[in-house]
Design a protein around this motif. Structure first.
Motif, short mmCIF file in Angstrom:
data_model
loop_
_atom_site.label_atom_id
_atom_site.label_comp_id
_atom_site.label_asym_id
_atom_site.label_seq_id
_atom_site.Cartn_x
_atom_site.Cartn_y
_atom_site.Cartn_z
N GLN A 102 26.92 1.26 37.31
CA GLN A 102 27.66 2.27 38.79
C GLN A 102 28.22 1.38 39.69
O GLN A 102 27.59 0.26 40.67
N PRO A 103 29.29 1.50 39.38
CA PRO A 103 29.95 0.95 39.76
C PRO A 103 29.79 2.05 42.19
O PRO A 103 29.94 2.86 42.00
N MET A 104 30.96 1.16 42.32
CA MET A 104 31.27 1.81 43.95
C MET A 104 32.53 2.78 43.81
O MET A 104 33.38 2.70 43.24
N THR A 105 32.01 3.68 44.75
CA THR A 105 32.34 4.76 44.62
C THR A 105 33.45 5.66 45.93
O THR A 105 31.89 5.32 46.61
N ALA A 106 34.65 6.21 46.00
CA ALA A 106 34.36 6.80 47.09
C ALA A 106 35.50 7.57 46.82
O ALA A 106 36.03 8.41 45.69
N HIS A 107 35.73 9.04 47.82
CA HIS A 107 36.86 10.20 47.88
C HIS A 107 37.60 9.99 48.49
O HIS A 107 37.93 9.31 49.54
N TRP A 108 39.30 9.71 48.47
CA TRP A 108 40.54 9.44 49.04
C TRP A 108 41.08 11.04 49.43
O TRP A 108 41.81 10.73 48.05
N GLY A 109 40.67 12.19 49.51
CA GLY A 109 41.59 13.10 49.06
C GLY A 109 42.39 13.67 49.85
O GLY A 109 43.83 13.02 51.46
N ILE A 110 43.86 13.84 48.38
CA ILE A 110 45.08 13.84 49.17
C ILE A 110 45.69 14.75 49.06
O ILE A 110 45.57 14.85 47.77
N GLU A 111 46.88 14.80 49.96
CA GLU A 111 46.96 17.30 49.16
C GLU A 111 48.06 16.40 47.52
O GLU A 111 48.69 16.38 47.68
N ASP A 112 47.56 18.02 46.91
CA ASP A 112 48.78 17.83 45.58
C ASP A 112 49.81 17.75 45.46
O ASP A 112 50.17 19.25 45.65
N PRO A 113 50.75 17.01 45.53
CA PRO A 113 52.01 17.04 45.46
C PRO A 113 52.95 18.51 43.88
O PRO A 113 53.78 18.67 44.48
N ALA A 114 51.86 18.45 43.29
CA ALA A 114 52.18 19.20 42.27
C ALA A 114 51.53 20.83 42.46
O ALA A 114 52.44 20.99 41.98
N ALA A 115 51.44 20.90 43.35
CA ALA A 115 50.61 22.86 43.60
C ALA A 115 52.23 22.28 44.46
O ALA A 115 51.79 23.94 45.21
N VAL A 116 53.39 22.29 45.45
CA VAL A 116 54.06 22.62 45.73
C VAL A 116 54.66 23.48 45.16
O VAL A 116 55.69 22.88 44.28
N ASP A 117 54.78 24.21 45.76
CA ASP A 117 56.29 25.34 44.18
C ASP A 117 57.11 25.67 45.73
O ASP A 117 56.97 26.53 46.94
N GLY A 118 58.66 25.29 44.97
CA GLY A 118 59.95 25.48 46.02
C GLY A 118 61.04 25.08 45.50
O GLY A 118 61.11 24.28 43.98
N PRO A 119 62.07 24.20 46.25
CA PRO A 119 63.07 23.81 45.62
C PRO A 119 63.00 22.39 45.14
O PRO A 119 61.59 21.60 45.47
N ASP A 120 63.55 22.20 43.59
CA ASP A 120 63.25 20.64 43.72
C ASP A 120 62.84 19.60 44.67
O ASP A 120 62.08 18.65 44.54
N ILE A 121 64.09 19.68 45.54
CA ILE A 121 64.46 18.74 46.82
C ILE A 121 62.47 18.72 48.42
O ILE A 121 62.14 17.52 47.90
N GLN A 122 62.07 19.94 48.01
CA GLN A 122 60.98 19.79 48.25
C GLN A 122 60.12 19.19 47.55
O GLN A 122 58.73 18.52 48.35
N LYS A 123 59.30 19.39 46.53
CA LYS A 123 58.92 18.88 45.20
C LYS A 123 58.74 17.98 45.50
O LYS A 123 57.29 16.84 45.71
N GLU A 124 60.12 16.98 45.21
CA GLU A 124 59.69 15.68 44.92
C GLU A 124 59.51 15.20 46.76
O GLU A 124 59.45 14.39 46.69
N ALA A 125 59.49 15.84 48.49
CA ALA A 125 59.29 15.25 49.30
C ALA A 125 57.67 15.55 49.21
O ALA A 125 57.20 14.73 50.00
N SER A 126 57.47 15.71 48.40
CA SER A 126 55.59 15.99 48.14
C SER A 126 55.07 15.27 47.65
O SER A 126 53.80 14.66 47.75
N PHE A 127 55.48 14.89 46.60
CA PHE A 127 55.68 12.87 45.91
C PHE A 127 55.52 11.94 46.97
O PHE A 127 55.44 10.95 46.52
N VAL A 128 56.72 11.93 46.96
CA VAL A 128 57.08 10.92 48.01
C VAL A 128 56.08 11.10 49.32
O VAL A 128 55.57 9.72 50.16
#
Length: 157
Positions: A102-128
């Motif tokens: 039974q480890p300690m658990t928690a949720h860190w909600g971070i938006e999915d950068p892989a869900a971004v649809d657009g030009p590569d510069i926009q995708k990369e910015a979402s990953f940054v």
């Protein structure tokens, strides 16, 4: 007393972006106090190339990662986890396996950068952006007084 290394598992649905970023960041920034792993409930089978590009651009490990299922971490030969963090809302809402000890658990909600649809510069910015959010969370986590946990049973929250 020898220093204990805490095992941390980062879970996401696809294990191709956020959980990979978290694994790399904690393994570098955890200064040998933490050993990070990542997995997914429905692994994509490949790591998103933007995740690897961003890790490399910030001088974080970007080699040797693979998209894998969380079942690898529930068997008798799996490392025992001290902490399990979900980093996406889908994984947080799914029924997770029963983790040994039974480890300690928690949720860190971070938006999915892989869900971004657009030009590569926009995708990369979402990953940054995801990288920076994850790095901030991990920085706060590694700043906790972990020495107090040494030798104590970690409770589930």
């Amino acid at each position: 007393m020898t220093d204990r290394i805490f095992n941390v598992l980062f879970l996401c649905t696809g294990n191709s972006a956020r959980s990979i970023l978290a694994e790399s960041i904690l393994n570098k920034d955890g200064e040998g106090r933490f050993r990070a792993f990542s997995a997914g409930s429905q692994p994509k089978g490949a790591v998103n190339p933007f995740a690897l590009k961003v890790l490399k651009s910030f001088d974080y490990p970007s080699e040797g990662f693979r998209s894998k299922g969380w079942e690898e971490f529930v068997g008798p030969d799996a490392p025992v986890m001290d902490f399990v963090f979900t980093v996406c809302d889908n994984a947080a809402g799914e029924t997770c396996p029963v983790w040994p000890d039974q480890p300690m658990t928690a949720h860190w909600g971070i938006e999915d950068p892989a869900a971004v649809d657009g030009p590569d510069i926009q995708k990369e910015a979402s990953f940054v952006a995801a990288f920076r959010y994850m790095k901030n969370r991990i920085s706060a986590f590694t700043s906790l007084p972990v020495a107090r946990l040494r030798g104590q049973r970690v409770a589930r929250v």
